[in-house]
Design an enzyme around this catalytic site. Structure first.
Site, short mmCIF file in Angstrom:
data_model
loop_
_atom_site.label_atom_id
_atom_site.label_comp_id
_atom_site.label_asym_id
_atom_site.label_seq_id
_atom_site.Cartn_x
_atom_site.Cartn_y
_atom_site.Cartn_z
N TYR A 57 0.84 -0.82 0.00
CA TYR A 57 0.04 0.26 -0.20
C TYR A 57 0.58 0.80 0.65
O TYR A 57 0.92 2.41 -0.15
CB TYR A 57 -1.49 0.04 1.05
CG TYR A 57 -2.13 0.87 1.29
CD1 TYR A 57 -3.02 1.25 0.26
CD2 TYR A 57 -1.33 2.22 2.01
CE1 TYR A 57 -3.84 2.01 0.50
CE2 TYR A 57 -2.79 3.43 1.94
CZ TYR A 57 -4.01 2.81 1.38
OH TYR A 57 -4.47 4.39 1.46
N HIS A 63 1.62 4.24 -3.08
CA HIS A 63 1.42 5.26 -2.73
C HIS A 63 3.04 6.18 -2.95
O HIS A 63 2.58 7.72 -3.24
CB HIS A 63 0.60 5.74 -1.15
CG HIS A 63 -0.42 5.76 -1.60
ND1 HIS A 63 -1.58 4.10 -1.51
CD2 HIS A 63 -2.02 6.72 -1.88
CE1 HIS A 63 -2.11 4.35 -1.65
NE2 HIS A 63 -3.17 5.40 -1.71
#
Length: 105
Positions: free
Chosen positions: A19, A23
């Site tokens: 994750y 990002h």
């Protein structure tokens, strides 16, 4: 007028690093879509004990910002993120909007 927004989301426990990696490599077209939608001061925080994410962002116009869901860049990003977090049938993240109860300027 700037609107401050707080949201909760959830990432799967075995996907924390992924994750963050995704990002850190945000699609340029998604970064542009966020800017065009008037988003700024956008941060996401992870509680590693629970997988809960807290997002904070500021937007210039909430109605304009909400239109981001219709942008192709956003739909592409959602599809990319869907395997690693809780999502709705349209692949958007399951999000709980929070009500601001205090702000110190």
């Amino acid at each position: 007028m700037t609107v401050r927004m707080g949201q909760l989301m959830h990432v799967y426990p075995d996907q924390y690093d992924e994750y963050e990696r995704r990002h850190n490599n945000l699609f340029p077209e998604m970064r542009q879509a966020l800017k065009e939608a008037g988003a700024h001061n956008y941060s996401i925080y992870l509680d590693k004990k629970t997988g809960n994410l807290f997002a904070y962002l500021e937007v210039d116009d909430i109605e304009k910002y909400n239109q981001i869901s219709e942008m192709e860049a956003c739909k592409k990003w959602w599809a990319y993120m869907e395997p690693i977090m809780d999502t709705n049938p349209d692949q958007s993240p399951v999000t709980t909007d929070l009500h601001e109860v205090f702000h110190l300027d």
